[in-house]
Scaffold this motif. Sequence first.
Motif, short mmCIF file in Angstrom:
data_model
loop_
_atom_site.label_atom_id
_atom_site.label_comp_id
_atom_site.label_asym_id
_atom_site.label_seq_id
_atom_site.Cartn_x
_atom_site.Cartn_y
_atom_site.Cartn_z
N ASP A 106 -2.21 1.11 10.14
CA ASP A 106 -1.28 0.91 9.04
C ASP A 106 -0.09 1.84 9.25
O ASP A 106 -0.27 3.04 9.47
N THR A 134 -4.82 3.45 2.64
CA THR A 134 -4.28 2.30 1.91
C THR A 134 -5.39 1.27 1.67
O THR A 134 -6.44 1.33 2.30
N GLY A 163 0.80 -1.22 0.00
CA GLY A 163 0.00 0.00 0.00
C GLY A 163 0.83 1.27 0.00
O GLY A 163 0.30 2.35 -0.19
N VAL A 223 1.93 2.82 7.08
CA VAL A 223 1.96 3.76 5.96
C VAL A 223 1.14 4.98 6.37
O VAL A 223 0.09 4.85 6.99
N ASP A 244 -3.80 5.75 10.23
CA ASP A 244 -2.55 5.59 9.50
C ASP A 244 -1.35 5.85 10.43
O ASP A 244 -1.52 6.14 11.61
N GLU A 281 -1.22 -0.77 -4.77
CA GLU A 281 -2.58 -1.00 -4.29
C GLU A 281 -2.75 -2.41 -3.74
O GLU A 281 -3.83 -2.99 -3.81
#
Length: 93
Positions: free
Chosen positions: A35, A42, A10, A37, A57, A14
């Motif tokens: 996540d 994501t 991600g 990220v 996130d 994708e």
Amino acid sequence: DLVVNSTSAGLKDEYLPCDKEILEPILKEASFAFDCVYGKVTPFLALAQENGCEGKDGEDMLLFQGVLAFEYFTKQNVGEDIVEAMRKGLKGE
């Protein structure tokens, strides 16, 4: 009840961190998804939200790693004003 994605899935693609067939039942039983990220929703966070999880996130994780490093290097405690300045810098403001 927390599911964490600490893979690079991600980040620039994708992809999910594993097959949807494996991940979705886990997310349906969880309450929260995180996540590492940061800065975007994501596929992992989107799937988590679709399955009723509250998602977050990795922005705060990155920010507070920087806060801790700043404190170690400068031997100073960081106040809220510095944290907010660092948050603005992280967002490019």
